[in-house]
Design a protein around this motif. Structure first.
Motif, PDB file in Angstrom:
ATOM      1  N   LYS A  18       0.982  -1.127  -0.096  1.00 32.73           N
ATOM      2  CA  LYS A  18      -0.039   0.136  -0.184  1.00 32.73           C
ATOM      3  C   LYS A  18       0.770   1.173   0.048  1.00 32.73           C
ATOM      4  O   LYS A  18       1.034   1.846   1.067  1.00 32.73           O
ATOM      5  CB  LYS A  18      -0.835  -0.145   1.143  1.00 32.73           C
ATOM      6  CG  LYS A  18      -1.763  -1.208   1.415  1.00 32.73           C
ATOM      7  CD  LYS A  18      -2.841  -0.987   0.286  1.00 32.73           C
ATOM      8  CE  LYS A  18      -3.829  -2.103   0.370  1.00 32.73           C
ATOM      9  NZ  LYS A  18      -5.196  -2.042  -0.628  1.00 32.73           N
ATOM     10  N   ILE A  19       1.450   1.508  -1.311  1.00 29.22           N
ATOM     11  CA  ILE A  19       2.224   2.675  -1.201  1.00 29.22           C
ATOM     12  C   ILE A  19       3.756   2.041  -0.878  1.00 29.22           C
ATOM     13  O   ILE A  19       4.826   1.836  -1.379  1.00 29.22           O
ATOM     14  CB  ILE A  19       2.056   4.022  -0.821  1.00 29.22           C
ATOM     15  CG1 ILE A  19       0.801   4.477  -1.378  1.00 29.22           C
ATOM     16  CG2 ILE A  19       3.148   4.931  -1.003  1.00 29.22           C
ATOM     17  CD1 ILE A  19       0.353   5.804  -0.776  1.00 29.22           C
ATOM     18  N   LYS A  20       3.756   1.438   0.413  1.00 23.15           N
ATOM     19  CA  LYS A  20       4.888   1.126   1.087  1.00 23.15           C
ATOM     20  C   LYS A  20       4.570  -0.490   1.310  1.00 23.15           C
ATOM     21  O   LYS A  20       3.301  -0.855   1.119  1.00 23.15           O
ATOM     22  CB  LYS A  20       5.321   1.530   2.420  1.00 23.15           C
ATOM     23  CG  LYS A  20       5.842   2.911   2.261  1.00 23.15           C
ATOM     24  CD  LYS A  20       6.200   3.707   3.747  1.00 23.15           C
ATOM     25  CE  LYS A  20       6.564   5.024   3.509  1.00 23.15           C
ATOM     26  NZ  LYS A  20       6.981   5.452   4.777  1.00 23.15           N
ATOM     27  N   TRP A  21       5.765  -1.367   1.433  1.00 24.41           N
ATOM     28  CA  TRP A  21       5.402  -2.849   1.677  1.00 24.41           C
ATOM     29  C   TRP A  21       5.197  -3.186   3.280  1.00 24.41           C
ATOM     30  O   TRP A  21       5.737  -2.443   4.071  1.00 24.41           O
ATOM     31  CB  TRP A  21       6.601  -3.681   1.257  1.00 24.41           C
ATOM     32  CG  TRP A  21       6.432  -3.972   0.103  1.00 24.41           C
ATOM     33  CD1 TRP A  21       7.352  -3.433  -1.166  1.00 24.41           C
ATOM     34  CD2 TRP A  21       5.889  -4.857  -0.705  1.00 24.41           C
ATOM     35  NE1 TRP A  21       7.003  -3.761  -2.540  1.00 24.41           N
ATOM     36  CE2 TRP A  21       6.330  -4.710  -1.984  1.00 24.41           C
ATOM     37  CE3 TRP A  21       4.969  -5.955  -0.441  1.00 24.41           C
ATOM     38  CZ2 TRP A  21       5.683  -5.665  -3.373  1.00 24.41           C
ATOM     39  CZ3 TRP A  21       4.285  -6.585  -1.419  1.00 24.41           C
ATOM     40  CH2 TRP A  21       4.666  -6.668  -2.834  1.00 24.41           C
ATOM     41  N   PRO A  39      -0.422  -5.341  10.534  1.00 24.32           N
ATOM     42  CA  PRO A  39       0.433  -4.977   9.709  1.00 24.32           C
ATOM     43  C   PRO A  39       1.808  -4.391  10.167  1.00 24.32           C
ATOM     44  O   PRO A  39       1.831  -3.773  11.500  1.00 24.32           O
ATOM     45  CB  PRO A  39      -0.102  -4.037   8.710  1.00 24.32           C
ATOM     46  CG  PRO A  39      -1.004  -3.242   9.767  1.00 24.32           C
ATOM     47  CD  PRO A  39      -1.443  -4.265  10.652  1.00 24.32           C
ATOM     48  N   LYS A  40       2.923  -4.758   9.645  1.00 24.50           N
ATOM     49  CA  LYS A  40       4.179  -4.018  10.288  1.00 24.50           C
ATOM     50  C   LYS A  40       4.901  -3.743   8.868  1.00 24.50           C
ATOM     51  O   LYS A  40       5.243  -4.374   8.104  1.00 24.50           O
ATOM     52  CB  LYS A  40       5.026  -5.157  11.029  1.00 24.50           C
ATOM     53  CG  LYS A  40       6.254  -4.441  11.386  1.00 24.50           C
ATOM     54  CD  LYS A  40       7.013  -5.577  12.388  1.00 24.50           C
ATOM     55  CE  LYS A  40       8.353  -4.947  12.938  1.00 24.50           C
ATOM     56  NZ  LYS A  40       9.074  -6.098  13.438  1.00 24.50           N
ATOM     57  N   GLU A  41       5.278  -2.315   8.869  1.00 26.75           N
ATOM     58  CA  GLU A  41       6.186  -1.798   7.609  1.00 26.75           C
ATOM     59  C   GLU A  41       7.434  -2.435   7.460  1.00 26.75           C
ATOM     60  O   GLU A  41       7.935  -2.743   8.487  1.00 26.75           O
ATOM     61  CB  GLU A  41       6.172  -0.362   7.797  1.00 26.75           C
ATOM     62  CG  GLU A  41       6.865   0.221   6.543  1.00 26.75           C
ATOM     63  CD  GLU A  41       6.958   1.779   6.634  1.00 26.75           C
ATOM     64  OE1 GLU A  41       7.962   2.367   5.957  1.00 26.75           O
ATOM     65  OE2 GLU A  41       6.288   2.430   7.637  1.00 26.75           O
ATOM     66  N   GLU A  58       1.430  -6.720  -6.377  1.00 26.44           N
ATOM     67  CA  GLU A  58       1.498  -5.987  -4.899  1.00 26.44           C
ATOM     68  C   GLU A  58       1.210  -6.870  -3.665  1.00 26.44           C
ATOM     69  O   GLU A  58       0.769  -6.574  -2.572  1.00 26.44           O
ATOM     70  CB  GLU A  58       0.348  -4.795  -4.923  1.00 26.44           C
ATOM     71  CG  GLU A  58       0.815  -3.775  -5.803  1.00 26.44           C
ATOM     72  CD  GLU A  58      -0.162  -2.690  -5.943  1.00 26.44           C
ATOM     73  OE1 GLU A  58      -1.347  -2.675  -5.513  1.00 26.44           O
ATOM     74  OE2 GLU A  58       0.179  -1.506  -6.480  1.00 26.44           O
ATOM     75  N   VAL A  59       1.458  -8.157  -3.945  1.00 24.67           N
ATOM     76  CA  VAL A  59       1.365  -9.255  -2.865  1.00 24.67           C
ATOM     77  C   VAL A  59       2.473  -9.993  -2.915  1.00 24.67           C
ATOM     78  O   VAL A  59       2.797 -10.497  -4.114  1.00 24.67           O
ATOM     79  CB  VAL A  59      -0.290  -9.743  -2.747  1.00 24.67           C
ATOM     80  CG1 VAL A  59      -1.331  -8.986  -2.314  1.00 24.67           C
ATOM     81  CG2 VAL A  59      -0.394 -10.956  -3.950  1.00 24.67           C
ATOM     82  N   ALA A  60       2.786 -10.844  -1.905  1.00 24.59           N
ATOM     83  CA  ALA A  60       3.857 -11.784  -1.906  1.00 24.59           C
ATOM     84  C   ALA A  60       3.879 -12.496  -0.837  1.00 24.59           C
ATOM     85  O   ALA A  60       3.481 -12.363   0.203  1.00 24.59           O
ATOM     86  CB  ALA A  60       5.335 -10.785  -1.883  1.00 24.59           C
ATOM     87  N   GLU A  61       4.281 -13.997  -1.115  1.00 31.02           N
ATOM     88  CA  GLU A  61       4.312 -14.971   0.015  1.00 31.02           C
ATOM     89  C   GLU A  61       5.785 -15.492  -0.347  1.00 31.02           C
ATOM     90  O   GLU A  61       6.086 -15.986  -1.460  1.00 31.02           O
ATOM     91  CB  GLU A  61       3.493 -15.925  -0.414  1.00 31.02           C
ATOM     92  CG  GLU A  61       2.093 -15.469  -0.271  1.00 31.02           C
ATOM     93  CD  GLU A  61       0.840 -16.772  -0.344  1.00 31.02           C
ATOM     94  OE1 GLU A  61      -0.142 -16.642   0.582  1.00 31.02           O
ATOM     95  OE2 GLU A  61       0.998 -17.359  -1.331  1.00 31.02           O
TER      96      GLU A  61
END
Length: 199
Positions: A18-21, A39-41, A58-61
Motif C-alpha cells: 500500500k504505497i509501502k510494503w 501489519p508491520k512496515e 502488490e502481494v507476496a508470499e
C-alpha cells in the motif's frame, strides 16, 4: 528424489503493498482470547529488494525454509547425480492474491479455526525453484501443468484401457477420476510438475 504436495506445506511470510510494503503478523489478544492480523512496515533493505519483483501484483508470499530445503535437494543432486520430480500446487508468475489456505474435513476454513487440527498450505513459487536449480547448474527436464504431464505419460490411454468391458457406473467413476486429475478447473492446471537433473 520425488515429492507430491510437499513443498506447499512449508511456512510462509505474507506481504502486501500500500504505497509501502507491509508484512502480515499474527497477534493474540489476551483479553478477548482471539487472534488478529496486524501489519508491520518493511524496513529491511535486503527484503525490500526481494519484494521488488512483486511490485506489479502488490502481494507476496515468501518461504525461506522452502528455499533452503530445495537448495539442499539441488546440492545433493549436483554432488551425487540423480533426478528430482516435484508435483505440487503452484505458479510460475506471481498471483495477485494470497494463496495461503486452510482445509478441515475437505472444506476451506479460516486460518484461526480448528487450531492444530487442520491442513495449512500455500502455493509453491516454481519460478524460485527453477532459478535455484539453475544456480546449481542443474537441467530443467520439464516444467508443465499436471494435465499435460499426465497425458504425456499416457494417462488418457490408461483411462480407456481401464474402462474396457466395465459396467456403466465404473466407467463413469474412472472418467470422473480422470477429470479431477486433468481438468483445468480442478487439479489439471493448479498442480505443476517440475523435473530437474544433472546436466
Amino acid at each position: 528424489i520425488y515429492s507430491n504436495e510437499f513443498f506447499d506445506c512449508f511456512p510462509i511470510r505474507q506481504f502486501y503493498k500500500k504505497i509501502k510494503w507491509y508484512e502480515k503478523y499474527i497477534k493474540y489478544n489476551e483479553i478477548q482470547k482471539i487472534f488478529n492480523f496486524i501489519p508491520k512496515e518493511v524496513d529491511n533493505i535486503e527484503l525490500l529488494n526481494t519484494l521488488e519483483k512483486f511490485n506489479d501484483v502488490e502481494v507476496a508470499e515468501i518461504s525461506d525454509s522452502r528455499k533452503k530445503y530445495f537448495e539442499s535437494v539441488c546440492r545433493h543432486i549436483k554432488k551425487n547425480s540423480g533426478i528430482c520430480i516435484t508435483i505440487d500446487y503452484g505458479y510460475k508468475d506471481p498471483p495477485k492474491n494470497f494463496s495461503l489456505q486452510t482445509i478441515y474435513n475437505h472444506k476451506k476454513t479460516h486460518l484461526f479455526e480448528n487450531l492444530g487440527s487442520q491442513d495449512i498450505t500455500a502455493h509453491v513459487n516454481f519460478d524460485e525453484l527453477i532459478n535455484i536449480a539453475y544456480n546449481y547448474d542443474l537441467k530443467i527436464d520439464l516444467f508443465s501443468n499436471q494435465k499435460d504431464f499426465l497425458n504425456s505419460c499416457g494417462l488418457e490411454k490408461r483411462k480407456e484401457e481401464l474402462q474396457k468391458n466395465k459396467n456403466e457406473n465404473t466407467v463413469k467413476k474412472i472418467e470422473l477420476d480422470y477429470e479431477r486429475l486433468t481438468n483445468k478447473s480442478q487439479m489439471g492446471e493448479i498442480f505443476k510438475v517440475l523435473i530437474i537433473s544433472c546436466l
